[in-house]
Each structure stands twice: as structure tokens, then as C-alpha cells.
Design an enzyme around this catalytic site. Sequence first.
Site, PDB file in Angstrom:
ATOM      1  N   ARG A 162      26.353 -22.320 -15.925  1.00 35.21           N
ATOM      2  CA  ARG A 162      27.602 -22.875 -15.430  1.00 35.21           C
ATOM      3  C   ARG A 162      27.635 -24.410 -15.465  1.00 35.21           C
ATOM      4  NH1 ARG A 162      25.561 -20.187 -10.711  1.00 35.21           N
ATOM      5  NH2 ARG A 162      24.803 -21.559  -9.042  1.00 35.21           N
ATOM      6  N   TRP A 197      36.241 -21.046   0.925  1.00 34.04           N
ATOM      7  CA  TRP A 197      35.988 -20.837  -0.490  1.00 34.04           C
ATOM      8  C   TRP A 197      36.522 -19.475  -0.933  1.00 34.04           C
ATOM      9  CZ3 TRP A 197      33.555 -17.463  -3.730  1.00 34.04           C
ATOM     10  CH2 TRP A 197      33.215 -17.923  -5.013  1.00 34.04           C
ATOM     11  N   ASN A 225      36.434 -28.066  -3.161  1.00 35.10           N
ATOM     12  CA  ASN A 225      35.031 -28.485  -3.244  1.00 35.10           C
ATOM     13  C   ASN A 225      34.807 -29.274  -4.524  1.00 35.10           C
ATOM     14  OD1 ASN A 225      35.074 -25.347  -3.812  1.00 35.10           O
ATOM     15  ND2 ASN A 225      33.178 -25.966  -4.810  1.00 35.10           N
ATOM     16  N   ASP A 226      33.914 -28.898  -5.401  1.00 32.03           N
ATOM     17  CA  ASP A 226      33.437 -29.764  -6.478  1.00 32.03           C
ATOM     18  C   ASP A 226      34.556 -30.480  -7.246  1.00 32.03           C
ATOM     19  OD1 ASP A 226      31.258 -28.259  -5.738  1.00 32.03           O
ATOM     20  OD2 ASP A 226      30.852 -27.461  -7.727  1.00 32.03           O
ATOM     21  N   GLU A 232      22.970 -27.492 -10.065  1.00 28.41           N
ATOM     22  CA  GLU A 232      24.388 -27.380 -10.390  1.00 28.41           C
ATOM     23  C   GLU A 232      24.924 -28.727 -10.866  1.00 28.41           C
ATOM     24  OE1 GLU A 232      26.195 -23.853  -7.683  1.00 28.41           O
ATOM     25  OE2 GLU A 232      25.987 -25.755  -6.623  1.00 28.41           O
ATOM     26  N   PHE A 237      35.441 -21.737 -12.428  1.00 26.88           N
ATOM     27  CA  PHE A 237      34.415 -22.534 -11.771  1.00 26.88           C
ATOM     28  C   PHE A 237      34.363 -23.942 -12.386  1.00 26.88           C
ATOM     29  CE2 PHE A 237      31.309 -19.274  -9.678  1.00 26.88           C
ATOM     30  CZ  PHE A 237      32.350 -18.771  -8.928  1.00 26.88           C
ATOM     31  N   GLN A 292      37.566 -27.856  -7.609  1.00 25.02           N
ATOM     32  CA  GLN A 292      37.532 -26.472  -7.157  1.00 25.02           C
ATOM     33  C   GLN A 292      38.458 -26.315  -5.964  1.00 25.02           C
ATOM     34  OE1 GLN A 292      34.891 -23.728  -8.547  1.00 25.02           O
ATOM     35  NE2 GLN A 292      36.174 -24.961  -9.886  1.00 25.02           N
TER      36      GLN A 292
END
Length: 498
Positions: A153, A50, A25-26, A208, A82, A42
Site C-alpha cells: 500500500r 475511521w 486521517n492520512d 506505512e 486508501f 483519507q
Amino acid sequence: MTTTTALGCQYRPQHHYTADRNWLNDPNGLLYANGTYHLFYQHNPSGTVWGNMSWGHATSPDLLHWDEQPVAIACDEQEAIFSGSAVLDRDNTSGFGTPDNPPLVAIYTSAYSLASPLAGRQAQSLAYSTDGGTTWTKYVGNPVADRGSADFRDPKVFWYDGAAGSYWVMVAVEAVDREVVLYKSADLKAWEYLSTFGPANATGGVWECPDLFDLPVDGDAGNTQWVLVVNLNPGGIAGGSGGQYFLGTFDGVAFTSETTVTEGLQEDDSRMPEYGWLDWGRDYYAAVSFSNAPDGRRRMIGWMNNWQYGAGTPTSGWRSAMSLVRDVSLATRGNRVVLVQAAVDPFDGGAPVYSDAGTTLEPGTHWLPAEASGDVLRIDAEIEPREARTVGLLLRAGGAEQTVLSYEPGTGVLSLDRTASGNTGFHETFASVESVAVPLEDGRLRLRIFLDRCSVEVFAQDGLATITDQVFPEEASTSLAVFAEGGPATLVSLDVVR
């Protein structure tokens, strides 16, 4: 091209990065150093959903051809790794390297597990590399920034040099509070609070993956504005995940927005179209920029998926791709400054396999010849709607399948309809229509469209607006058509590059 295997080849893209196996992901730690672009992300090394969050790693000389590297920073029994960023510490302010061999330093969020004394917290930590990013060592003094929060975060760190001084700046979030929090440091290890921004504009989900950078307006180095990027989930303009941006000033302490439309937590979303959006599609999230990109460029990449259905997309052995990398800039359009985007083009220099120009489109659908078909294409089109009520293109068409890109000059709205795009049944929210207001320029609509097996990325009016969506059609659905409804239009030009 990205690394590929026989796993899930039907949908695995040719020009978008995917992990060889398992979940991503990210994008994280985006960095250019010593002639190499580094894409961290990620990653679940053990499965296609996930979990086990670690930093995957890929490298590229040109942002188009990626080589997957071993996992860079792995989770352990104490923490998940993260999202975050990475910098080249040129002056060795951290002391992790030497003046002759400055380190790469990753700043990431430690999500502490039940086995940790800091269980339940999210805090910022460091890892460093002195061998060009091949191996990474976690700093023994972690965490370096801890607010005692469960939702602190996604640090983005950059070197600030201005009237307030010279130091590292960290831009992170208190996600649930919809706040961007800023800190400064001389050495990346000790951080001092600066200021807070938000909530503002879109607040329908947690905030985020922030980013903060300055850009010249219309290429004028004497006229710059700061761009604050804030991704949010849910609450995006098209539903689920999305990314917004603010324009304003940063004095080394606080960011002041000049494009805030609404302040505080909002329940009324009627003003959503007035906000600055990175993308008007469903599948462009957690977008952040590369540190230290050459020639002063600002280049961004996003996760080409959506948390609403991301775990269910119908791929095999791997899941999720990154978007194409985008060069972003500020331009004056319609008496206001906006962010415009242009993809780093994997087809650059390629000759069209099909071209047309100056053709009158009578009402109806006009199928292009076989040489214009394909599942990996760049399509450049300029259309003058004239008397037509609707104009557009049919993409990845075959049988009952088609993805429809249409424009209505009466409303000025460009739409991408994937309700009949192929496999949409894996999640109830996937079948959708995405729309954005795009004014004609000199009576014409310019489109650059990238197709890549499981995705459509649309750049309208030279990057004034973009729509990014995944699609999952049958392999045989490769036909392409142009159409007009309600009256004739002119196809000013059309080039298809494979």
C-alpha cells in the site's frame, strides 16, 4: 484559515486544516498545479471514526487558507480508497489527457472488499482528472500494480531523471514486512519491480506512507542527498504513531541508506533515540511531501493525531486536523547532516502583541500580561539557562490546567508535558511527556511555538527538532508564563504574535 462551522468550535483550529464534518486521517495526493495546492486525505464522509475510506479534497493558493471541495475519489462496494499520491503528468505519458491539457493522475491503494474478485488484497490503482482536479475517473485497467498481497500500500510516485534513465518511480510498502518496495514505469500503467529496502531502524510497527526525494545539503545544489521517509505504527519514538527518515543515495534502482543504525526486525528499542525522526511528539503521522512544489521546495504535511487514541479525541462533528505545512531541508549540524523543518507561518508579517528582551528570570514562575494570552499564538523565545536547573514556558494555562515546555541544560533535554493540559481522560495513553535531546547553541535555546486551540507545535533550534502534540484545555485556559528553577536565567528575547 481552514473551513469552519459552528460544529465543535471549542477545539477547531484556526490555522490547521480540518474537514468541515467527519473523520480525516492520512494526507494523500499532495500536489501543486496551475497555481493551486491540492490536499487530498483519507476521509469518512459518513462519520467521525475511521471507515468508508475515500479521498477528501481541499485546495489552497498558499498552504494557509484552505477551501474544502467535494469528495474526490469515493469508496464503493468493491474497494476502499486508501492512501497514495498524485502527479501532474506533464508529457501525458499516461494518455489520459492531451499535450495541451496534461492530466492530474492519482495513484492510490485499492483495498478490495469481500464483494470484489480480489477480496483481501491491497493493490495500486489510478484515477485521473482533466479538469484541474474537480472530477476524477477511475482507470478501467485497475489495478496497475498487484503483488497478491494483503499489505501492499501507500504509493508515492515521482518522475526520476538520472543516469539510469527517465521514468516514473513508485515507492510503496509491504507494511507488515517493514519493507519499502520500488517500481518504475514509463506510462503510470505498467510497472516493473526495481528493489526493496528494509527492515531497518524502527520496526516496532507496520511501515506505512513512504516518501523519497533528494535535497541539497546546506543549500549546495552540487551536494545532494536522498531522503527516504517511512512512517510506522505503532513503534514511534513517543509511543504509537511516528515517522522516521533515512539519508543516503538513490541510483534510479535502489535506495542505499547511510544512516541505518540497526537492520532487520528489532526487539530492543534502546537505540531508538539514534534514529532520524520527523517529529518527537505524539501527533505527527503519515507525513509526506507535495509533488511539483514551486521553486524546488520540499514541503510536507502530516496527520496531527495518533492511532492509539485518534478515534476518541473530544471534538464534536469533526475529528482530526492536519499539521501546519513544513518546509524541509538538509543542514549540517554538529558534524552530521540532518533534516530541519520550518513551518509555513500563518502569522508571517504580524506584529508582536507582547515583547520582552534581556530580562533576568529569577527562580520562579513569571506570568505574562493579559495581552500575551490566547489560544491561537506564535511564541518566539530565546533563553540562556545560565545557572538554572530548568527553564521553560507554561502554555494554555488556567486553573489546574497547563502544558509545560521545559528544558534541562544539565541533560540537554527539551520536554513537552501535557499530563495536566486539560481533558486527558478520553484515553489512557493520552496524558504524556514527550522529550528530545537538543544541544544549546552559544549557550542559548531558541524556540518557535505555534498554539492553535487544540495543538502545540514546537520548533527548537531553528527546526533541528520538533514536538507536535494535541491538547484539549478549557477555553478560558489561555495564560502564558516563563519560568526558571534552581537558579537565574536570561530571557534573551520573547515575542508573542496573535
